[in-house]
Structures are given as C-alpha cells and as structure tokens.
Design an enzyme around this catalytic site. Structure first.
Site, mmCIF file in Angstrom:
data_model
loop_
_atom_site.group_PDB
_atom_site.id
_atom_site.type_symbol
_atom_site.label_atom_id
_atom_site.label_comp_id
_atom_site.label_asym_id
_atom_site.label_seq_id
_atom_site.Cartn_x
_atom_site.Cartn_y
_atom_site.Cartn_z
ATOM 1 N N SER A 96 -14.033 6.260 -18.577
ATOM 2 C CA SER A 96 -15.378 5.715 -18.429
ATOM 3 C C SER A 96 -16.610 6.561 -18.748
ATOM 4 C CB SER A 96 -15.912 5.369 -17.017
ATOM 5 O OG SER A 96 -15.741 6.547 -16.061
ATOM 6 N N SER B 90 -4.811 19.551 -17.748
ATOM 7 C CA SER B 90 -4.974 20.693 -16.916
ATOM 8 C C SER B 90 -6.443 21.262 -17.024
ATOM 9 C CB SER B 90 -3.925 21.752 -17.163
ATOM 10 O OG SER B 90 -4.189 22.612 -16.295
ATOM 11 N N TYR C 225 -9.972 23.407 -6.721
ATOM 12 C CA TYR C 225 -9.935 22.843 -8.288
ATOM 13 C C TYR C 225 -8.692 23.629 -9.146
ATOM 14 C CZ TYR C 225 -11.096 21.266 -12.827
ATOM 15 O OH TYR C 225 -11.276 20.880 -14.186
#
Length: 271
Positions: free
Chosen positions: A10, A131, A145
C-alpha cells in the site's frame, strides 16, 4: 506474463516495487491491510489487490485461498510488509513486542508456509524476504526490530535447504533507511523521564532522520534490484545488500570484528 506477490504494497517500498514490476511486464498480486491506505496501488495497471494482514493468521489463510483461486501460477513472492518499534527494553510493552514479532517475523513465516505448496506443485518459485541491515548489525533502541530481522535471516537460510529439491529459491535483501514514510510510522517508547534515555532517543532519532534524508536514490535502486533478483533466481540461498550505508556497515562489521565495531557504534551514538 510472470506474476509476483508483494506484501505491504500500500505504501513505501512495497508500493514502489509494485509500480516498477507492473510497468515492466509483470502482473502483481499486491496485498495490504486496507485499500483506503493503498489507493495509489489499487489503481495501477497489471495489479490485482487483496486484503492481507500478515500479522493475522486468519487474514493470511483467507487471502491465500482467494489468491490461489484467481491465479494459476505465482512465480515470485516478495515478503516486504514490516513495521518498526524503537524502544528501551525496560520500557517496552508486551502488546507492541508481540505485534512486531507477528508482522516482521511470523508474517514472513506464515506467508511462506501458505505458498510453499503452490511452489512445490509448480516445481518452481522464489521467495524474496526483505530483511534490513538491522538483520546483520545491531544499533541502540533496536532490540525488537533488529531481533525480528535477524530472525528473518536465519529462518530464510534454514528454509532454503528444505526447498532445494523443489526448485524453490530463497533470498534475503537488506538495505538502510530509504526515504519513505516508514520512519515516520515507527512506534517509539516513552523515555520514562530518565535523562540518559531521553538523550539516547533524541540522538538515535536525529541520526536516522539524517541518514534517511541523504538516501535520495535508494528507493529506485531497491526496486530495480528486486526486479533483477526476481528475473534471475539463484539455486542456493543468497543474501543481497543494497545501498552505500548497508554495504559499509556490513563491511565494517565483517572487517573490524565485533569488539572494534561495537566501539565505533558506542563512540558514534553514546559520546
């Protein structure tokens, strides 16, 4: 016409990659969590859009059934969907930790698991798992993260051995901070009024903002590289690093060793 499925299409890298593939002779299956947020993607030629929240097993299952029913073959899957969470371990929240794991790591796992049978029946296919340089080097406030991106690296390499017999290739792609809306959407923890935490959060935000602003040519480089990888699948697991920042960080970590590299990070960020 070849077909590629791209998650998180998106906005950002996902949207730009969808546009690049669709403009260069591919049909794109673009998945996203909401059509309203992906209006620019929905209107592109050669693009079929589906709702898929990679953080939800039920959403993946429902979308997979629709996609398989509507598309006879799928050549490539690019697992691009991802989110950020910049947090101190002490002040991290269970719900946010679980969410980033569900999207960044388990989302990749579940999408691969859903489409391996399709590739196996075809006797060919390619997974390109996005990644990050965060999967190879570690920086402050990136505990969650970085951990999810490292997990994607390990998962992808392990999976690649299982799929060799079926002519299914697996690769990972790492890059630095592209000038997209990703950084502005990163969830940041509170600092708890702790002075050292406040200074560190400001420092990291400033560094990443400057890096993102400098990387003006990174997004088109990423989309072109993904296109080249899709068109030239390699039999064995391959790790691709894109962009100056990512290549420099990767080289320094390898060449200097952990201790010296760690000292440079401390000097750059903590002093």
């Amino acid at each position: 016409m070849k077909t590629v499925l791209i998650t998180g299409a998106s906005s950002g890298i996902g949207q730009q990659t969808t546009k690049y593939f669709s403009q260069n002779g591919w049909h794109v299956i673009a998945t996203m969590t909401c059509f309203d947020h992906g209006k620019e993607t929905v209107g592109l030629p050669n693009v079929s859009c589906y709702i898929m929240d990679v953080g939800s097993p039920e959403s993946i299952t429902a979308a997979t059934a629709k996609i398989i029913a509507n598309h006879k073959t799928i050549d490539v899957i690019i697992n691009n969907a991802g989110i950020g969470y910049r947090s101190f371990v002490e002040l991290s929240e269970d719900e946010k930790m679980q969410h980033i794991v569900d999207v960044n790591w388990l989302g990749v796992v579940r999408v691969c698991r859903a489409f391996i049978p399709v590739f196996r029946e075809q006797q060919y296919g390619q997974f390109i798992n996005i990644s990050s340089i965060a999967g190879l080097v570690n920086l402050p406030l990136g505990s969650f993260y970085h951990a999810t991106k490292k997990a994607v690296e390990s998962f992808s390499e392990c999976m690649s051995y299982e799929l060799l017999a079926f002519n299914i290739s697996v690769s990972t792609v790492q890059f630095g901070n592209a000038p997209t809306a990703f950084q502005s959407h990163v969830v940041k923890s509170e600092t708890g009024g702790i002075p050292s935490y406040e200074r560190l959060m400001l420092k990291i935000n400033e560094i990443l903002h400057k890096k993102t602003k400098k990387n003006t040519n990174l997004t088109p480089l990423i989309t072109k590289t993904l296109f080249d990888i899709a068109n030239n699948p390699r039999k064995n697991f391959t790790r691709y690093t894109i962009g100056f920042d990512a290549n420099v960080m990767n080289f320094l970590r390898s060449a200097l060793g952990y201790k010296l590299f760690n000292r440079i990070i401390r000097k750059s960020v903590l002093e």
